[in-house]
Scaffold this motif. Structure first.
Motif, PDB file in Angstrom:
ATOM      1  N   ALA A  48     -36.104   2.504  75.684  1.00 35.52           N
ATOM      2  CA  ALA A  48     -37.521   2.310  75.982  1.00 35.52           C
ATOM      3  C   ALA A  48     -37.830   0.829  76.050  1.00 35.52           C
ATOM      4  N   ILE A  49     -38.890   0.509  76.785  1.00 33.45           N
ATOM      5  CA  ILE A  49     -39.288  -0.881  76.950  1.00 33.45           C
ATOM      6  C   ILE A  49     -40.794  -0.988  76.864  1.00 33.45           C
ATOM      7  N   GLY A  50     -41.260  -2.011  76.185  1.00 36.58           N
ATOM      8  CA  GLY A  50     -42.683  -2.205  76.035  1.00 36.58           C
ATOM      9  C   GLY A  50     -43.336  -2.717  77.303  1.00 36.58           C
ATOM     10  N   TRP A  51     -44.651  -2.768  77.287  1.00 33.03           N
ATOM     11  CA  TRP A  51     -45.402  -3.140  78.480  1.00 33.03           C
ATOM     12  C   TRP A  51     -44.995  -4.516  79.015  1.00 33.03           C
ATOM     13  N   ARG A  52     -44.821  -5.476  78.135  1.00 29.68           N
ATOM     14  CA  ARG A  52     -44.495  -6.827  78.585  1.00 29.68           C
ATOM     15  C   ARG A  52     -42.990  -7.057  78.724  1.00 29.68           C
ATOM     16  N   GLY A  53     -42.219  -6.051  78.378  1.00 26.18           N
ATOM     17  CA  GLY A  53     -40.779  -6.162  78.561  1.00 26.18           C
ATOM     18  C   GLY A  53     -40.049  -6.883  77.454  1.00 26.18           C
ATOM     19  N   GLY A  54     -40.782  -7.422  76.486  1.00 25.89           N
ATOM     20  CA  GLY A  54     -40.123  -8.166  75.422  1.00 25.89           C
ATOM     21  C   GLY A  54     -39.548  -7.299  74.334  1.00 25.89           C
ATOM     22  N   SER A  55     -39.989  -6.076  74.249  1.00 26.06           N
ATOM     23  CA  SER A  55     -39.508  -5.163  73.213  1.00 26.06           C
ATOM     24  C   SER A  55     -38.714  -4.036  73.850  1.00 26.06           C
ATOM     25  N   THR A  56     -37.539  -3.808  73.314  1.00 25.01           N
ATOM     26  CA  THR A  56     -36.708  -2.715  73.807  1.00 25.01           C
ATOM     27  C   THR A  56     -36.099  -1.968  72.630  1.00 25.01           C
ATOM     28  N   LEU A  57     -35.805  -0.711  72.856  1.00 22.06           N
ATOM     29  CA  LEU A  57     -35.119   0.120  71.878  1.00 22.06           C
ATOM     30  C   LEU A  57     -34.032   0.903  72.594  1.00 22.06           C
ATOM     31  N   TYR A  58     -32.931   1.126  71.895  1.00 20.52           N
ATOM     32  CA  TYR A  58     -31.833   1.877  72.470  1.00 20.52           C
ATOM     33  C   TYR A  58     -31.310   2.896  71.461  1.00 20.52           C
ATOM     34  N   ALA A  59     -30.854   4.009  71.977  1.00 21.22           N
ATOM     35  CA  ALA A  59     -30.127   4.956  71.134  1.00 21.22           C
ATOM     36  C   ALA A  59     -28.794   4.320  70.762  1.00 21.22           C
ATOM     37  N   ASP A  60     -28.310   4.634  69.578  1.00 22.47           N
ATOM     38  CA  ASP A  60     -27.043   4.052  69.131  1.00 22.47           C
ATOM     39  C   ASP A  60     -25.908   4.362  70.098  1.00 22.47           C
ATOM     40  N   SER A  61     -25.974   5.520  70.722  1.00 31.42           N
ATOM     41  CA  SER A  61     -24.884   5.944  71.600  1.00 31.42           C
ATOM     42  C   SER A  61     -24.772   5.120  72.874  1.00 31.42           C
ATOM     43  N   VAL A  62     -25.823   4.373  73.221  1.00 29.76           N
ATOM     44  CA  VAL A  62     -25.795   3.602  74.475  1.00 29.76           C
ATOM     45  C   VAL A  62     -25.906   2.104  74.248  1.00 29.76           C
ATOM     46  N   LYS A  63     -26.089   1.686  73.018  1.00 25.04           N
ATOM     47  CA  LYS A  63     -26.220   0.251  72.731  1.00 25.04           C
ATOM     48  C   LYS A  63     -25.003  -0.504  73.203  1.00 25.04           C
ATOM     49  N   GLY A  64     -25.254  -1.631  73.861  1.00 21.67           N
ATOM     50  CA  GLY A  64     -24.169  -2.458  74.366  1.00 21.67           C
ATOM     51  C   GLY A  64     -23.648  -2.019  75.720  1.00 21.67           C
ATOM     52  N   ARG A  65     -24.069  -0.856  76.177  1.00 23.90           N
ATOM     53  CA  ARG A  65     -23.619  -0.361  77.488  1.00 23.90           C
ATOM     54  C   ARG A  65     -24.771  -0.223  78.473  1.00 23.90           C
ATOM     55  N   PHE A  66     -25.938   0.154  77.986  1.00 28.88           N
ATOM     56  CA  PHE A  66     -27.109   0.345  78.838  1.00 28.88           C
ATOM     57  C   PHE A  66     -28.102  -0.786  78.616  1.00 28.88           C
ATOM     58  N   THR A  67     -28.813  -1.136  79.684  1.00 29.70           N
ATOM     59  CA  THR A  67     -29.856  -2.146  79.598  1.00 29.70           C
ATOM     60  C   THR A  67     -31.093  -1.661  80.340  1.00 29.70           C
ATOM     61  N   ILE A  68     -32.219  -1.680  79.651  1.00 25.40           N
ATOM     62  CA  ILE A  68     -33.484  -1.287  80.275  1.00 25.40           C
ATOM     63  C   ILE A  68     -34.269  -2.541  80.620  1.00 25.40           C
ATOM     64  N   SER A  69     -34.926  -2.513  81.762  1.00 28.67           N
ATOM     65  CA  SER A  69     -35.739  -3.653  82.184  1.00 28.67           C
ATOM     66  C   SER A  69     -36.888  -3.129  83.035  1.00 28.67           C
ATOM     67  N   ARG A  70     -37.870  -3.976  83.268  1.00 29.32           N
ATOM     68  CA  ARG A  70     -38.998  -3.550  84.091  1.00 29.32           C
ATOM     69  C   ARG A  70     -39.505  -4.699  84.937  1.00 29.32           C
ATOM     70  N   ASP A  71     -40.031  -4.339  86.082  1.00 25.20           N
ATOM     71  CA  ASP A  71     -40.665  -5.283  86.988  1.00 25.20           C
ATOM     72  C   ASP A  71     -42.069  -4.744  87.232  1.00 25.20           C
ATOM     73  N   ASN A  72     -43.028  -5.263  86.482  1.00 18.65           N
ATOM     74  CA  ASN A  72     -44.389  -4.737  86.576  1.00 18.65           C
ATOM     75  C   ASN A  72     -45.013  -5.015  87.937  1.00 18.65           C
ATOM     76  N   ALA A  73     -44.598  -6.065  88.599  1.00 18.70           N
ATOM     77  CA  ALA A  73     -45.127  -6.361  89.937  1.00 18.70           C
ATOM     78  C   ALA A  73     -44.736  -5.262  90.920  1.00 18.70           C
ATOM     79  N   LYS A  74     -43.588  -4.638  90.659  1.00 17.49           N
ATOM     80  CA  LYS A  74     -43.137  -3.543  91.518  1.00 17.49           C
ATOM     81  C   LYS A  74     -43.386  -2.180  90.891  1.00 17.49           C
ATOM     82  N   SER A  75     -43.972  -2.182  89.696  1.00 20.64           N
ATOM     83  CA  SER A  75     -44.227  -0.928  88.977  1.00 20.64           C
ATOM     84  C   SER A  75     -42.962  -0.090  88.889  1.00 20.64           C
ATOM     85  N   THR A  76     -41.892  -0.743  88.491  1.00 21.21           N
ATOM     86  CA  THR A  76     -40.589  -0.079  88.423  1.00 21.21           C
ATOM     87  C   THR A  76     -39.882  -0.441  87.127  1.00 21.21           C
TER      88      THR A  76
END
Length: 122
Positions: A48-76
């Motif tokens: 999960a990622i917060g509105w401003r993108g500065g806060s993220t959380l990951y399940a232990d099973s994916v930490k170090g392998r998955f990365t979440i990011s957001r581009d609010n200008a593209k609403s993606t």
């Protein structure tokens, strides 16, 4: 409308990038999360990622392998998945949270999109 895309079939060790798009109004001021559901299993939190993108959380099973990011200008929101394993096989869903802060609890996400299938072969 929330739309997840980017799923597919990949061999173990490979990579995929999922995208979750919606209207700016849908994403406005809210955290966004990725969840997954494998056959016969309950839906589980992935990242999960917060509105401003500065806060993220990951399940232990994916930490170090998955990365979440957001581009609010593209609403993606994106989920970059590297070093994929067969146990990552599932339908992946994105969801918009009720709040701007990140949470892992499925009950705090109230707007769900259709899922995208990810299949990892060994």
């Amino acid at each position: 409308q929330l739309q997840a895309s980017g799923g597919g079939m990949v061999q173990a060790g490979g990579s995929l990038r999922l995208s979750c798009g919606a209207s700016a109004r849908t994403f406005s001021n809210n955290a966004v999360g990725w969840f997954r559901q494998a056959p016969g299993k309950e839906r589980e939190f992935v990242a999960a990622i917060g509105w401003r993108g500065g806060s993220t959380l990951y399940a232990d099973s994916v930490k170090g392998r998955f990365t979440i990011s957001r581009d609010n200008a593209k609403s993606t929101v994106y989920l970059q998945m590297n070093s994929l394993k067969p146990e990552d096989t599932a339908v992946y869903y994105c969801a918009v949270g009720r709040y701007s802060v990140v949470t892992t609890s499925i009950s705090t996400y109230n707007y769900w999109g259709q899922g995208t299938q990810v299949t990892v072969s060994s």
